[in-house]
Write a protein that holds these residues in place. Structure first.
Motif, PDB file in Angstrom:
ATOM      1  N   ALA A   6       0.840  -1.190   0.000  1.00 15.82           N
ATOM      2  CA  ALA A   6       0.000   0.000   0.000  1.00 15.82           C
ATOM      3  C   ALA A   6       0.870   1.232   0.000  1.00 15.82           C
ATOM      4  CB  ALA A   6      -0.888   0.014   1.237  1.00 15.82           C
ATOM      5  N   ALA A   7       0.352   2.271  -0.518  1.00 17.93           N
ATOM      6  CA  ALA A   7       1.058   3.548  -0.448  1.00 17.93           C
ATOM      7  C   ALA A   7       0.379   4.369   0.619  1.00 17.93           C
ATOM      8  CB  ALA A   7       1.004   4.252  -1.788  1.00 17.93           C
ATOM      9  N   ALA A   8       0.882   4.299   1.792  1.00 19.88           N
ATOM     10  CA  ALA A   8       0.298   5.056   2.890  1.00 19.88           C
ATOM     11  C   ALA A   8       0.898   6.449   2.869  1.00 19.88           C
ATOM     12  CB  ALA A   8       0.560   4.358   4.217  1.00 19.88           C
ATOM     13  N   THR A   9       0.192   7.373   2.318  1.00 24.42           N
ATOM     14  CA  THR A   9       0.685   8.741   2.208  1.00 24.42           C
ATOM     15  C   THR A   9       1.016   9.292   3.579  1.00 24.42           C
ATOM     16  OG1 THR A   9      -0.617   9.064   0.221  1.00 24.42           O
ATOM     17  CG2 THR A   9       0.147  11.036   1.336  1.00 24.42           C
ATOM     18  N   ALA A  26       0.597   3.689  -7.049  1.00 21.60           N
ATOM     19  CA  ALA A  26       0.566   4.002  -5.637  1.00 21.60           C
ATOM     20  C   ALA A  26      -0.267   3.062  -4.793  1.00 21.60           C
ATOM     21  CB  ALA A  26       0.068   5.422  -5.446  1.00 21.60           C
ATOM     22  N   GLU A  27      -1.339   2.582  -5.289  1.00 20.30           N
ATOM     23  CA  GLU A  27      -2.236   1.774  -4.470  1.00 20.30           C
ATOM     24  C   GLU A  27      -2.114   0.309  -4.878  1.00 20.30           C
ATOM     25  OE1 GLU A  27      -5.460   5.219  -3.460  1.00 20.30           O
ATOM     26  OE2 GLU A  27      -5.568   4.270  -5.394  1.00 20.30           O
ATOM     27  N   ILE A  28      -0.928  -0.206  -4.713  1.00 24.96           N
ATOM     28  CA  ILE A  28      -0.614  -1.573  -5.101  1.00 24.96           C
ATOM     29  C   ILE A  28      -1.389  -2.536  -4.213  1.00 24.96           C
ATOM     30  CG2 ILE A  28       1.233  -3.266  -5.372  1.00 24.96           C
ATOM     31  CD1 ILE A  28       3.136  -0.771  -5.522  1.00 24.96           C
ATOM     32  N   GLY A  29      -2.141  -3.418  -4.832  1.00 26.34           N
ATOM     33  CA  GLY A  29      -2.932  -4.371  -4.067  1.00 26.34           C
ATOM     34  C   GLY A  29      -4.288  -3.831  -3.652  1.00 26.34           C
ATOM     35  N   GLN A  93       2.824  -4.687   7.552  1.00 27.60           N
ATOM     36  CA  GLN A  93       3.850  -3.917   6.867  1.00 27.60           C
ATOM     37  C   GLN A  93       3.234  -3.222   5.666  1.00 27.60           C
ATOM     38  OE1 GLN A  93       7.215  -3.719   7.992  1.00 27.60           O
ATOM     39  NE2 GLN A  93       6.092  -4.544   9.733  1.00 27.60           N
ATOM     40  N   LEU A  94       3.586  -1.964   5.480  1.00 28.47           N
ATOM     41  CA  LEU A  94       3.103  -1.186   4.353  1.00 28.47           C
ATOM     42  C   LEU A  94       4.286  -0.847   3.462  1.00 28.47           C
ATOM     43  CD1 LEU A  94       0.902   1.339   6.353  1.00 28.47           C
ATOM     44  CD2 LEU A  94       0.139  -0.740   5.207  1.00 28.47           C
ATOM     45  N   VAL A  95       4.103  -1.035   2.168  1.00 26.76           N
ATOM     46  CA  VAL A  95       5.120  -0.628   1.210  1.00 26.76           C
ATOM     47  C   VAL A  95       4.731   0.748   0.714  1.00 26.76           C
ATOM     48  CG1 VAL A  95       6.273  -1.154  -0.967  1.00 26.76           C
ATOM     49  CG2 VAL A  95       5.538  -3.023   0.534  1.00 26.76           C
ATOM     50  N   LEU A  96       5.590   1.717   0.965  1.00 29.14           N
ATOM     51  CA  LEU A  96       5.305   3.091   0.591  1.00 29.14           C
ATOM     52  C   LEU A  96       5.619   3.332  -0.878  1.00 29.14           C
ATOM     53  CD1 LEU A  96       6.769   4.883   3.732  1.00 29.14           C
ATOM     54  CD2 LEU A  96       4.475   3.964   3.375  1.00 29.14           C
ATOM     55  N   GLY A  99       9.012   2.825  -2.102  1.00 30.21           N
ATOM     56  CA  GLY A  99       9.531   1.463  -2.013  1.00 30.21           C
ATOM     57  C   GLY A  99       9.959   1.042  -0.621  1.00 30.21           C
ATOM     58  N   SER A 100       9.992   1.959   0.319  1.00 33.00           N
ATOM     59  CA  SER A 100      10.373   1.592   1.680  1.00 33.00           C
ATOM     60  C   SER A 100       9.218   0.848   2.360  1.00 33.00           C
ATOM     61  CB  SER A 100      10.777   2.821   2.489  1.00 33.00           C
ATOM     62  OG  SER A 100       9.708   3.729   2.583  1.00 33.00           O
TER      63      SER A 100
END
Length: 121
Positions: A6-9, A26-29, A93-96, A99-100
């Motif tokens: 996820a892209a947690a802004t 940005a909103e992977i998955g 875990q969130l993938v930003l 990529g972090s």
């Protein structure tokens, strides 16, 4: 602990301090728009909130992004309630977008500290 892409802004803003482009994937998955990512990066807080209100109520990525919308629109108490809700749920875990990878609990704890400090000042 599960890994969710996820892209947690909110996480990006709080921990990485990075600016991201709404054109990035940005909103992977997640269904496009379900995390309000593009709207948030454009500063369209009303649209972001609307998108976030239509998605899974207990998803940590959604809760963190909605909390960020609340913070930016000066609803700190509502934001703190959402951060606390994230901490009540299982961590993930969130993938930003950069990529972090970051823990939802880490983001929520950091945000709670930030809002508590701001409230004291």
């Amino acid at each position: 602990m599960k890994l969710m892409l996820a892209a947690a802004t909110a996480a990006a803003a709080l921990l990485a301090g990075c600016a991201t482009s709404p054109t990035q994937q940005a909103e992977i998955g997640y269904a496009r728009g379900s995390l309000g990512y593009a709207a948030m990066t454009k500063g369209d807080w009303q649209k972001a909130e609307s998108q976030l209100m239509r998605t899974n109520q207990d998803d940590p990525a959604r809760l963190l992004n909605l909390a960020q919308v609340y913070r930016v629109t000066e609803r700190d108490l509502a934001a703190r309630d959402l951060y606390a809700k994230v901490l009540e749920e299982d961590d993930m875990q969130l993938v930003l977008s950069d990529g972090s990878v970051v823990s939802a609990h880490t983001v929520a704890k950091s945000a709670l500290q930030t809002t508590a400090t701001a409230a004291r000042n």
